[in-house]
Structures are given as structure tokens and as C-alpha cells.
Design a protein around this motif. Structure first.
Motif: not given
Length: 356
Positions: A180-184
Motif C-alpha cells: 500500500t503506502y508502507l515504507d519497508v
């Protein structure tokens, strides 16, 4: 003597499976129910209520199959990833789930790759764009079905929807949020990505990210009636199906790798973090356990094996004999090319030499 056991639920694209496992790993019961996938041109959807109904049927059947003398002490949930699974403020679906197979946003993916938004997604999430990813799907749904976005209060991936129906709790984990919009690299939603895509208006839809091994509520009374599970049993947050499969295989240490061959294929290796270059077309999934998975997902898996069996001859031999049979075919034929209904892979490249 009463045996303690856990119930595992796996809601894939084409079926829901439920299994009852004793604490020592012995399978005590299981069940499976098929799921419908609806195609409207490039739009591919599934009825969220039908999935929940199938969960109720399979869990009840699996517990019945386990027999008497079993105490259910916990529930684990996994399921297919990606897509848009929108519910309103009362927890009702805003419409059918638009699943990972959907192709309506293909033109948007092309446009994002041209204008730099695709690079922004890759830089922050570690994953390449594809039409079934949430950011492009939300824009597409806003254009095609604005009433769904107007009603939407939460985005719940498949397993999160099932857990919500079991417990009433809104939550997700890092593996599902990675697409989705996660900074891994941080394990949190990226304001820079939301702002760069102009998607601040979707921020309120994103479920809280919780560790996958935590309990996210307990089985409520309505879910107990629907599934036959005891009320009050804890339900863990869980992982997306391909990541959960790696945990089940014991592939949890950096450098571990594994391959899942289903309708599609999934090759993954465990890394300490998501930084640095990777193979073209990669997917990066944070595990929420201090590591990430670097993955490739070609779109043809088991159908390729079926094709190999056809090419090497329908002689009734099993897989152990196939390598010898394949060498025999190669020695008598200059080339072997796919013909007829040979399966096709995606345009993603295979892992480079030495990968994994």
C-alpha cells in the motif's frame, strides 16, 4: 484427554481452507470450500460476504472433523494479498472486493511509470507497480465507482476482513501494508509517498499496522455462532499468505529462500532490510519481524509443470523420472517450443544468477 489445538484459516483466491492443528503439529481436522471470482472485462472482483460465509462453513467443518476432546485455544488467519477491500463505518463492504487480478488500472500504471510516480513507489515500498496494487486501484475506483470511496472508512486486506468479522477489530500487518503506502525500511506508512502521489485524501482508510504474532481481539459472539468457534478465543494479526507460507517452512533467517508453486509462482528470499538494488520487477514485503522478503511472482506456476508433463510425454511416469525423460526429448528434438495452450509467464524476468 482433551487436546489443545489452533485453527488456521487461509482465504486464497479460489478457495478457503481451514485446518485444526494440535500443539505438536498433528493435523486433527480440515476443510475446504471453493470461492467465486467474477470477471467483468478487466474488472475482477469477489463478494466479501461470500468469503466470510465460506470461512464459517470451512471452520465449522474442520472443527467437526477434528472430533471430540479438542479445545481450540487460538485462531490464525492468512489470505490473498493486494486489491481494494473497502468497508464503511459500520463494517459493511462498500461493494465487492477488487482483487489482485484486476486489470482496470493498467493504463494508470503506464502513466505513473512515465511521470515518475512509479519510481517513487519503488523507492519507498521496494516494490514495482502493477494494476492490482492499492494506490493505483484507489484512483481507478474513485473514477469508476466514486460512491464506494465516498462510503469507505477502512481498507482491509482479505485476511484483515476475516479477522474483523471474527473480532470486530480493525488492523493489518506489515506484509499486507507493504503493498500500500508502507515504507519497508521503517515499517510505517510514508507521508512522503502519500503526498508525492497526491493521496493524502486516502490516508484515513489505512488500518493500523500491528506485529503479526500479536492477538488482535477475540472471537465475538456473532462470529462464534457463524463458525462454531468458542467465544473469547484470541485471534492473531497474521501475515499475507505467501509470507505466512515461508514462516511455516521455517524460512525466517536472512539468506533463507523458498519457492511456492501454485496457479502463480512465488520465489522469495529473506533479507535483513529492504535497502539496496534488487532484481527488476521485485516485490519487497516487510514481515514485521525485523526482516523483509525480496520476492518475484511470475504469473504462471503449476500450469508450467502441467505443460512440461505434456511435452515430455503422457507415459504415466512420475516426477522423479521426468528429468531423464526431458533429456531424452531434448536429445531427439533440436528445439522444444510452447504450442497450443502452453502457459505464459508475466513480463517479469526470472531471478538473476546467484539470486537467493
Amino acid at each position: 484427554m482433551t487436546r489443545q489445538a489452533v485453527v488456521g484459516i487461509d482465504a486464497g483466491t479460489t478457495a478457503v481452507k481451514a485446518v485444526v492443528l494440535a500443539r505438536d503439529g498433528e493435523q486433527l481436522g480440515w476443510s475446504r470450500a471453493p470461492l467465486r471470482v467474477t470477471h467483468h472485462g478487466d474488472r475482477v472482483e469477489q463478494d466479501m460476504d461470500e468469503i466470510w460465509s465460506a470461512v464459517g462453513d470451512t471452520v465449522r467443518a474442520a472443527v467437526r472433523d477434528a472430533g471430540d476432546g479438542v479445545e481450540i485455544v487460538a485462531v490464525g488467519v492468512t489470505g490473498q494479498g493486494d486489491g481494494a477491500w473497502l468497508v464503511d463505518g459500520t463494517g459493511r463492504p462498500c461493494g465487492p472486493a477488487t482483487i489482485w487480478m484486476d486489470g482496470t488500472a493498467a493504463a494508470r500504471v503506464t502513466a505513473w511509470e512515465r511521470d515518475g510516480r512509479g519510481d517513487l513507489v519503488r523507492d519507498i515500498t521496494g516494490s514495482s507497480l502493477f494494476p492490482g496494487a492499492l494506490p493505483v486501484l484507489l484512483e481507478q475506483l474513485e473514477a469508476d465507482h466514486p460512491e464506494r470511496l465516498d462510503r469507505a472508512a477502512h481498507q482491509l486486506n482479505c485476511k484483515d476482513w476475516i479477522r474483523f468479522r471474527l473480532t470486530g477489530e480493525i488492523a493489518t500487518d506489515a506484509s499486507d501494508a507493504s503493498r500500500t503506502y508502507l515504507d519497508v525500511t521503517t515499517g510505517t506508512y510514508s507521508d512522503a509517498l502519500l503526498e508525492g502521489l497526491g493521496h493524502q485524501r486516502f490516508r484515513h482508510l489505512l488500518a493500523p499496522v500491528r506485529p503479526p504474532h500479536e492477538a488482535a481481539g477475540t472471537v465475538g459472539a456473532p462470529a462464534a455462532r457463524a463458525t462454531g468457534l468458542p467465544e473469547g478465543v484470541p485471534v492473531v494479526v497474521g501475515l499475507v499468505d505467501a509470507v505466512a507460507g515461508g514462516v511455516g517452512l521455517g524460512a525466517v533467517r536472512p539468506g533463507d529462500a523458498y519457492l511456492i508453486v501454485g496457479t502463480t509462482a512465488f520465489a522469495a528470499r529473506v533479507r535483513q532490510d529492504g535497502r539496496g538494488p534488487g532484481p527488476e520487477g521485485r516485490i519487497t514485503l516487510a514481515t514485521g519481524l525485523g526482516s523483509v522478503l525480496e520476492c518475484l511472482a511470475p504469473m504462471a506456476g503449476a500450469p508450467n509443470l502441467d505443460w512440461v508433463r505434456t511435452v515430455t510425454g503422457p507415459d504415466g511416469s512420475g516426477w522423479p523420472e521426468r528429468p531423464d525423460r526431458g533429456r531424452a526429448v531434448s536429445s531427439t528434438s533440436p528445439t522444444v517450443r510452447p504450442r497450443g495452450n502452453a502457459p505464459r509467464s508475466s513480463t517479469r524476468r526470472p531471478p538473476p544468477p546467484g539470486w537467493g
